[in-house]
Write a protein that holds these residues in place. Structure first.
Motif, PDB file in Angstrom:
ATOM      1  N   ARG A 240     -14.678  -2.267   9.366  1.00  0.00           N
ATOM      2  CA  ARG A 240     -13.235  -2.518   9.337  1.00  0.00           C
ATOM      3  C   ARG A 240     -12.657  -2.780  10.722  1.00  0.00           C
ATOM      4  NH1 ARG A 240     -11.058   2.068   5.007  1.00  0.00           N
ATOM      5  NH2 ARG A 240     -12.379   1.408   3.249  1.00  0.00           N
TER       6      ARG A 240
ATOM      7  N   MET B 158      -4.098   0.831  -3.791  1.00  0.00           N
ATOM      8  CA  MET B 158      -4.894   1.852  -3.115  1.00  0.00           C
ATOM      9  C   MET B 158      -6.178   2.180  -3.868  1.00  0.00           C
ATOM     10  SD  MET B 158      -3.206   2.203  -0.417  1.00  0.00           S
ATOM     11  CE  MET B 158      -4.021   3.605   0.363  1.00  0.00           C
ATOM     12  N   VAL B 159      -6.414   1.532  -4.990  1.00  0.00           N
ATOM     13  CA  VAL B 159      -7.652   1.785  -5.731  1.00  0.00           C
ATOM     14  C   VAL B 159      -8.773   0.918  -5.165  1.00  0.00           C
ATOM     15  CG1 VAL B 159      -6.362   2.364  -7.807  1.00  0.00           C
ATOM     16  CG2 VAL B 159      -7.167   0.017  -7.487  1.00  0.00           C
ATOM     17  N   ASP B 160     -10.011   1.260  -5.480  1.00  0.00           N
ATOM     18  CA  ASP B 160     -11.162   0.498  -5.008  1.00  0.00           C
ATOM     19  C   ASP B 160     -11.083  -0.950  -5.492  1.00  0.00           C
ATOM     20  OD1 ASP B 160     -12.144   2.764  -3.819  1.00  0.00           O
ATOM     21  OD2 ASP B 160     -13.576   3.238  -5.410  1.00  0.00           O
ATOM     22  N   ASN B 161     -11.470  -1.872  -4.612  1.00  0.00           N
ATOM     23  CA  ASN B 161     -11.548  -3.309  -4.920  1.00  0.00           C
ATOM     24  C   ASN B 161     -10.203  -3.929  -5.281  1.00  0.00           C
ATOM     25  OD1 ASN B 161     -14.457  -3.227  -4.685  1.00  0.00           O
ATOM     26  ND2 ASN B 161     -14.509  -2.327  -6.730  1.00  0.00           N
ATOM     27  N   ALA B 162      -9.100  -3.282  -4.890  1.00  0.00           N
ATOM     28  CA  ALA B 162      -7.787  -3.810  -5.250  1.00  0.00           C
ATOM     29  C   ALA B 162      -7.559  -5.201  -4.677  1.00  0.00           C
ATOM     30  CB  ALA B 162      -6.701  -2.850  -4.766  1.00  0.00           C
TER      31      ALA B 162
ATOM     32  N   PRO C  78     -14.471  -8.576   0.016  1.00  0.00           N
ATOM     33  CA  PRO C  78     -13.779  -7.387   0.530  1.00  0.00           C
ATOM     34  C   PRO C  78     -13.604  -7.351   2.042  1.00  0.00           C
ATOM     35  CG  PRO C  78     -15.371  -6.761  -1.152  1.00  0.00           C
ATOM     36  CD  PRO C  78     -15.600  -8.217  -0.868  1.00  0.00           C
ATOM     37  N   ASP C  79     -14.436  -8.078   2.786  1.00  0.00           N
ATOM     38  CA  ASP C  79     -14.337  -8.053   4.252  1.00  0.00           C
ATOM     39  C   ASP C  79     -13.427  -9.151   4.794  1.00  0.00           C
ATOM     40  OD1 ASP C  79     -15.877 -10.294   3.777  1.00  0.00           O
ATOM     41  OD2 ASP C  79     -17.421  -9.802   5.251  1.00  0.00           O
TER      42      ASP C  79
ATOM     43  N   THR D 222      -9.639  -7.772  -3.878  1.00  0.00           N
ATOM     44  CA  THR D 222     -10.313  -8.864  -4.584  1.00  0.00           C
ATOM     45  C   THR D 222      -9.902  -8.927  -6.053  1.00  0.00           C
ATOM     46  OG1 THR D 222     -12.220  -7.390  -4.873  1.00  0.00           O
ATOM     47  CG2 THR D 222     -12.286  -8.918  -3.023  1.00  0.00           C
ATOM     48  N   ASP D 223      -9.613  -7.781  -6.656  1.00  0.00           N
ATOM     49  CA  ASP D 223      -9.200  -7.777  -8.063  1.00  0.00           C
ATOM     50  C   ASP D 223      -7.855  -8.467  -8.259  1.00  0.00           C
ATOM     51  OD1 ASP D 223     -11.477  -6.451  -8.776  1.00  0.00           O
ATOM     52  OD2 ASP D 223     -10.532  -4.487  -9.025  1.00  0.00           O
TER      53      ASP D 223
ATOM     54  N   GLU E 162       0.822  -1.212   0.000  1.00  0.00           N
ATOM     55  CA  GLU E 162       0.000   0.000   0.000  1.00  0.00           C
ATOM     56  C   GLU E 162       0.856   1.263   0.000  1.00  0.00           C
ATOM     57  OE1 GLU E 162      -4.045  -1.189   2.268  1.00  0.00           O
ATOM     58  OE2 GLU E 162      -2.267  -1.062   3.555  1.00  0.00           O
TER      59      GLU E 162
END
Length: 287
Positions: free
Chosen positions: A195, A74-78, A214-215, A80-81, A28
């Motif tokens: 979180r 740091m991008v969204d859904n990183a 994501p969790d 799981t992607d 990160e």
């Protein structure tokens, strides 16, 4: 070589997934990248895949088992992607995943490899090893403004608890608990509710159709259990500066936190015995 993205790695670098267990290190930022890689290499992983923004992914250990993949974490859904395509490409392989400034500890890790632990776990007919994130933080924030100091690392020796996991449609879930504690508990007003948990299925065996959510839970309910039905299983810890870093990086919380140390702080000894003595992980039937 740095693979340009996950697809490039899975096309041209998939040989790195031929043997396991495999560590995925998600970067990160540039904090403690080298020490994180070196620690996981020392655990005995067959491959260590380092994934992060191109300007930081190249730093750290030059071991031949270390492979580097460019992807902005740091991008969204990183999360799981990155993880789910690798799961789909390596059915049957054991994986660990964690972030930079996070260090995997498990029972007897000073003398036994992560491969030995995984082999024992498979004998117990388990495809996961539950890990609990233990927050690390510097005692002196004037000397370590980002709260990261390996020489001055502290942890909470108490204040951990669990609640039965409940879903609206299914009710209480068998052998699943939500675990809390550490900095996310003590400074919960600065941490979004979703979180605050410290449980993470940090070691798992890939299989067809498996997906990380994501969790930090999986789409297979059994993967989210802390033990099998017949006895307790071994567990492990991820000792992590990640929460402390975030609380000191965020302008709102940084202004309000002058110290992370409290009466139940204890200096981290960087070894498994301390974590076992504090009850933060257990050996199960592994002796």
């Amino acid at each position: 070589m740095i693979y340009s993205d996950v697809s490039h790695f899975l096309r041209d670098g998939k040989a790195a997934l031929a043997k396991g267990p495999v560590a995925l290190i998600l970067l990160e930022d540039d904090v403690e990248v080298a020490s994180t890689i070196a620690h996981q290499v020392g655990c005995g992983f067959a491959s260590v895949i380092v994934i992060g923004a191109e300007d930081i992914v190249g730093s750290g250990d030059d071991s031949p088992i270390v492979h580097r993949v460019a992807h902005d974490m740091m991008v969204d859904n990183a999360l799981t992607d990155v993880v789910n395509p690798i799961i789909a490409a390596a059915s049957g392989r054991w994986f660990y995943y964690g972030y930079n400034a996070e260090y995997l500890y498990y029972p007897f890790c000073e003398h036994r490899s992560v491969g030995e632990m995984v082999a024992f776990n498979m004998e117990e007919r388990r495809d996961t090893i539950m890990t609990f994130v233990v927050d690390l933080y510097a005692d002196d924030l004037s000397a370590a403004p980002n709260a990261v100091s390996r020489d001055d690392a502290h942890l909470d020796k108490s204040g951990y608890y669990a609640l039965a996991r409940h879903e609206k449609e299914q009710g209480y879930l068998e052998r699943q608990l939500d675990f809390y504690g550490g900095l996310r508990w003590r400074f919960e007003e600065h941490v979004p509710y979703e979180r605050r948990r410290i449980d993470r299925v940090g070691l798992f065996r890939a299989k067809p159709g498996l997906k990380l959510r994501p969790d930090h839970t999986f789409n297979d309910a059994e993967y989210n259990t802390y033990a099998c039905p017949w006895h307790n299983n071994l567990t492990a810890n991820i000792c992590s500066f990640r929460t402390a870093k975030a609380l000191k990086r965020n302008p709102g919380s940084a202004r309000e936190i002058g110290s992370f140390t409290w009466r139940n702080s204890e200096k981290f000894a960087w070894g498994s015995q301390q974590l076992l003595d504090l009850g933060l992980m257990e050996t199960g039937q592994w002796f």
